[in-house]
Design a protein around this motif. Structure first.
Motif: not given
Length: 518
Positions: A241-248, A383-387, A421-425
């Protein structure tokens, strides 16, 4: 000149570097999907400099030219510049995770100082060459990759004792019109989508290793340069959800008899000054890393708070959750405070620029390097194990499973399951994925290993001053009433750090507080 992110991409398209990724030759780094997250991240450094609300942080006037330039290319003149740079890097990394371009800033500042010293020691003209190059980079708003970390070969042996000489970049030939360099830089941040490489040694050298003490600048598409790169982030992965947009991306960069004209050679055998360039760069870079990882920490704090809310918990009522969040905040703001202190206690260099305080820069970087794993652990705790147990995102839209999952994986009734689910991912991506391991490793070893920081702290910390303090108390008893403790001229009596001249008012804070104050 200030480029936009799209103009930055277009400038990359005009270059023809030789790059391999995933065993294929890259036609255009600006357009290759493997590098899109990296190009996006560096693009933020361009677009934020054009936004009026960020111009105080993201732009600065270069004293040697009188022109306004991108903060990531500026030579610092005072403590205020260092504070603004620190805040700018944090701001950029809140958006991109790792903005990468601050490496350019750190190398230019280290080299600016070292070449001034070389000229004073040897009567050379390196410093003016560096000033000219800095103006060229600023005028064209370039991204310059730091080609510093050599392949190193057998770590137990010095550069000159390696059986394979090309594990370190070195001068292979000196000509009337320039030099020829050979060797390998093993880790170059953002290499595929840079305009130029600034070559510097990764360690101090001896007189016998003078050929390895080389600093110079080369275009990324200079004949003889080959990059073997890895993708930036996790391009194309739906769960990222983050690193498909920003990365190195990083690359192994091979220099195979690359010619460098003299006007782009900044040190060529001056091993002592090359060592100064390396250690000064390290101090600047560790100062920048503090801001970068604070920006990353802000992402974990924000995502953790959203996850707590989505889980139906309340940090005000659930003390163990509050304690974990406070611990995460303490870690992030604790090492960031070292960056602020390092800026305030900056030391004026004879070249006319300033150095962040060495002790506070290294303490801050050491704290973040060793506590990045605690940051991940605390984000996991709240966060718990859901992530890490969620089905893949395709199931969110599967008519056979969508309704059932939405019903049972929701938390608070007023927060949709899709949001949880979005925040978990998002948290999985930043704390429990391949990309999360990457953030941990660059935090630990980026800018030097923890051992390097410990050595710098021990080398510069005024232990003898503390010894004198105790010996004086033992010899003379406690201080008489009203008597002031002695201190070295221009030094803080508490830490021994340089006390800066109050040339400008110091404004500091995080996020929008500093911008509002100006």
């Amino acid at each position: 000149m200030f480029l936009s992110s799209e103009e930055y991409r277009e400038s990359l398209r005009r270059l023809k570097p030789r790059i391999f990724v995933d065993s294929r030759l890259v036609e255009s780094a600006a357009d290759d999907p493997a590098f899109a997250p990296g190009v996006n991240a560096v693009g933020i450094t361009y677009d934020f400099a054009l936004r009026p609300e960020y111009q105080t942080l993201m732009t600065a006037r270069q004293q040697t030219s009188g022109k306004m330039v991108n903060r990531m290319l500026h030579i610092n003149e005072n403590s205020q510049d260092l504070l603004y740079k620190l805040e700018a890097v944090r701001l950029l990394c809140q958006e991109s995770g790792c903005a990468q371009r601050y490496v350019t800033h750190d190398m230019l500042n280290g080299l600016y100082q070292a070449t001034d010293l070389a000229d004073r020691n040897h009567g050379t003209t390196y410093h003016q060459r560096v000033v000219n190059y800095i103006h060229y980079v600023q005028d064209n708003d370039l991204a310059v990759g730091g080609a510093m970390t050599d392949a190193k070969g057998d770590r137990s042996k010095r550069p000159g004792a390696q059986s394979q000489r090309d594990t370190y970049v070195h001068i292979a030939e000196r000509r009337r019109d320039g030099i020829v360099i050979r060797g390998t830089k093993a880790i170059v941040t953002g290499a595929p989508y840079m305009h130029e490489f600034l070559v510097m040694p990764c360690r101090t050298m001896t007189k016998e290793e003078a050929d390895f003490a080389v600093c110079c600048a080369v275009p990324v598409d200079a004949p003889g340069i080959t990059m073997v790169a890895r993708p930036a982030g996790r391009p194309g992965e739906a769960t990222a959800k983050f690193s498909n947009k920003y990365g190195q991306s990083t690359a192994v960069v091979i220099f195979d008899d690359v010619f460098v004209p003299w006007d782009r050679v900044f040190l060529a055998g001056e091993y002592e000054e090359a060592g100064i360039a390396t250690t000064n760069y390290a101090t600047h870079h560790r100062h920048s890393c503090i801001g970068a990882r604070a920006g990353f920490g802000d992402l974990l704090i924000g995502a953790g708070a959203l996850m707590i809310e989505a889980n139906g918990l309340d940090a005000d009522r659930h003390g163990h959750i509050r304690d974990a969040m406070v611990e995460l905040i303490k870690i992030v703001e604790g090492f960031y405070a070292c960056g602020v202190a390092s800026s305030v206690y900056a030391v004026k260099d004879p070249a006319g620029s300033v150095m962040p305080d060495v002790v506070f820069s290294n303490i801050g970087k050491l704290l973040l390097a060793t506590q990045i794993y605690d940051m991940h652990r605390l984000a996991h705790y709240v966060s718990g194990g859901l992530i890490v147990s969620l089905p893949g995102p395709d199931e969110d839209h599967n008519p056979e499973t969508q309704a059932s999952l939405a019903a049972v994986l929701a938390g608070r009734p007023d927060i949709p399951a899709t949001q949880r689910l979005e925040v978990s991912r998002f948290l999985e991506d930043l704390t429990a994925s391949y990309q999360a391991g990457w953030y941990s490793l660059i935090s630990l070893h980026g800018g030097g290993s923890p051992e390097a920081m410990k050595r710098e702290i021990w080398r510069h910390y005024p232990v003898s001053q503390k010894v004198d303090l105790v010996e004086r108390l033992l010899d003379r008893g406690v201080l008489a009433e009203g008597q002031q403790p002695s201190k070295q001229p221009g030094r803080c009596c508490v830490t021994g750090c340089q006390v800066p001249e109050p040339a400008v008012p110091v404004l500091t804070g995080t996020d929008s507080r500093l911008i509002a104050a100006t």
